[in-house]
Scaffold this active site. Structure first.
Site, PDB file in Angstrom:
ATOM      1  CD  GLU A   1      -0.491  -1.602   3.026  1.00 21.75           C
ATOM      2  OE1 GLU A   1      -0.705  -1.793   4.227  1.00 21.75           O
ATOM      3  OE2 GLU A   1      -0.300  -2.525   2.205  1.00 21.75           O
ATOM      4  CG  ASN A   2       5.023   1.129   0.844  1.00 22.00           C
ATOM      5  OD1 ASN A   2       4.564   0.002   0.740  1.00 22.00           O
ATOM      6  ND2 ASN A   2       6.305   1.379   0.683  1.00 22.00           N
TER       7      ASN A   2
END
Length: 453
Positions: free
Chosen positions: A283-284
């Site tokens: 998700e980063n």
């Protein structure tokens, strides 16, 4: 074309005024404007509202500002890495607003795009939603989130030209891109400044019109701390946990886009081979996550959401946090595998907060739990004291409502056909009587004849 001023760290710090809302980019040890933050910590500026993914991370984001008493309020997804952040929040000297990671990214993007706010399914039905305006849109409960803007943004980029065009490196886009659009004054700390024309237009991630000042600062391992050279850390790989990881792997199919949480799900990543054809998402800001590198840390490789250095497989791509969570909320992630504290008969998940203990952080779990097409929860069947973790109704604060598709424990596999909690498989060594005795919920049984005997 206008050439931006290149200023010193001290000059940049003096542009932040007491009472300002300060946006600070970065995710873990990557993409952090550490030199700007440290310079601000040397000033007398006070009463700041700090907005960032990790508010208390010592040395990297708001840690020094917090210790100096320069922060009045903090808005972020994590308060985990600094005991002082938790203590300040508990004592009331620091006003804290926990916000899911994807919601934070989108609120910043909305602020930069002139949008007043948005409705999101993330956090619906949880304490994070609190008294927010809630509506049912397209058949889903949605929570209204106001846009976030700042007076000043501190961001970090790899390269800039004198026009202020910015290029980021690997997974260092994270919150920097959205924050560059969402503040009245944007100061970019960069590794290298080149002349106009030396950055190819197709390699510009943030156009120069968003940026007001440039500061050149070389980033070293010492600046980031020892965490930047993490090689992966020790993992608990006992056979019971590996059984759970192997069972989760069976649910992944060629072509699936998969997000793996921390804990047992990280063991699944170690089992994935190119033959599985699985595309790992973090998700980063990365799609196409490969195995950990043989040497080197975050100064040399991208990192995953657990802040562990990884490699990029052929065909991988990088993007910022707002786009990453857009993929999640938009249903483009096929499977999410994450840990849990409790799952109940209605498919509700609790995995982020325990009453009586400090609120460490909500992270991206709420976004993933409500956005992934299939949510698999891996956890031990009971707490160490024997308390069931599969319960009739979750007593812990919810992460999401009704989104769990499958629960894999060290004793059994449960699914939700027709919305009913159903035992579908026994794990090696477990018995049906044992499952009945250690499960705190009513469940149906759909075992194979062999397992039901």
């Amino acid at each position: 074309m206008k050439r931006l001023p290149i200023i010193s760290l001290d000059e940049a710090a003096r542009l932040v005024k007491s009472g300002d809302t300060l946006l600070v980019g970065g995710f873990g040890m990557t993409g952090n404007p550490v030199h700007l933050v440290h310079a601000l910590a040397e000033t007398e500026t006070r009463d700041l509202t700090f907005v960032g993914n990790n508010v208390g991370e010592a040395g990297l984001s708001g840690g020094r500002l917090l210790r100096n008493g320069q922060l009045r309020k903090a808005i972020g997804s994590f308060f985990t890495s600094n005991r002082e952040a938790v203590a300040a929040a508990q004592s009331g000297t620091l006003e804290v607003q926990l916000i899911p990671q994807g919601t934070l990214a989108e609120a910043l993007r909305a602020g930069g795009a002139g949008i007043g706010g948005f409705y999101t399914p993330t956090a619906a039905g949880t304490v994070i939603a609190s008294d927010a305006d809630t509506r049912v849109l397209n058949g889903r409960e949605m929570v209204f989130v106001p846009a976030i803007r700042g007076d000043v943004a501190f961001i970090r980029a790899w390269r800039a030209d004198r026009a202020g065009n910015l290029q980021y490196r690997l997974t260092e886009q994270n919150f920097n891109r959205a924050m560059a659009t969402a503040a009245d004054l944007v100061i970019a700390e960069v590794e290298e400044i080149v002349e106009v024309g030396e950055l190819d237009p197709e390699h510009v991630h943030t156009p120069g019109l968003y940026v007001d000042y440039l500061v050149q600062a070389h980033l070293t391992l010492e600046d980031l701390g020892s965490s930047a050279d993490v090689k992966g850390g020790a993992k608990r790989t006992d056979e019971t946990r590996m059984h759970m990881a192997r069972r989760a792997l069976r649910e992944l199919h060629p072509g699936d886009v998969v997000n793996l949480g921390i804990g047992i799900p990280t063991l699944v990543a170690d089992l994935i081979t190119p033959e599985h054809g699985v595309n790992l998402h973090t998700e980063n800001g990365m799609l196409g996550v490969g195995p950990a590198p043989e040497d080197g840390g975050a100064m040399h490789y991208p990192v995953n959401a657990g802040k562990i250095p990884v490699t990029a497989l052929p065909g991988a791509s990088y993007f910022d946090s707002a786009e990453s969570f857009g993929m999640i909320r938009g249903g483009h992630v096929d499977v999410a595998v994450m840990g849990g504290l409790q799952v109940d008969e209605a498919g509700n998940l609790a995995n982020w907060a325990v009453p009586g203990k400090p609120l460490l952080g909500v992270g991206g779990a709420m976004d993933l739990a409500s956005g992934a097409r299939k949510l698999i929860v891996t956890m031990t069947h009971t707490d160490p004291d024997g308390t069931p973790k599969i319960v009739s109704t979750c007593s812990l604060p919810l992460t999401s409502r009704g989104n769990v598709s499958m629960v894999i424990t060290d004793k059994a596999v449960f699914e939700f056909p027709d919305g009913r909690l159903t035992l579908t498989e026994l794990m090696p060594g477990a018995t049906l009587d044992e499952i009945r005795a250690s499960t705190g919920a009513q469940f149906a049984e759909q075992l194979t004849p062999r397992q039901n005997s």
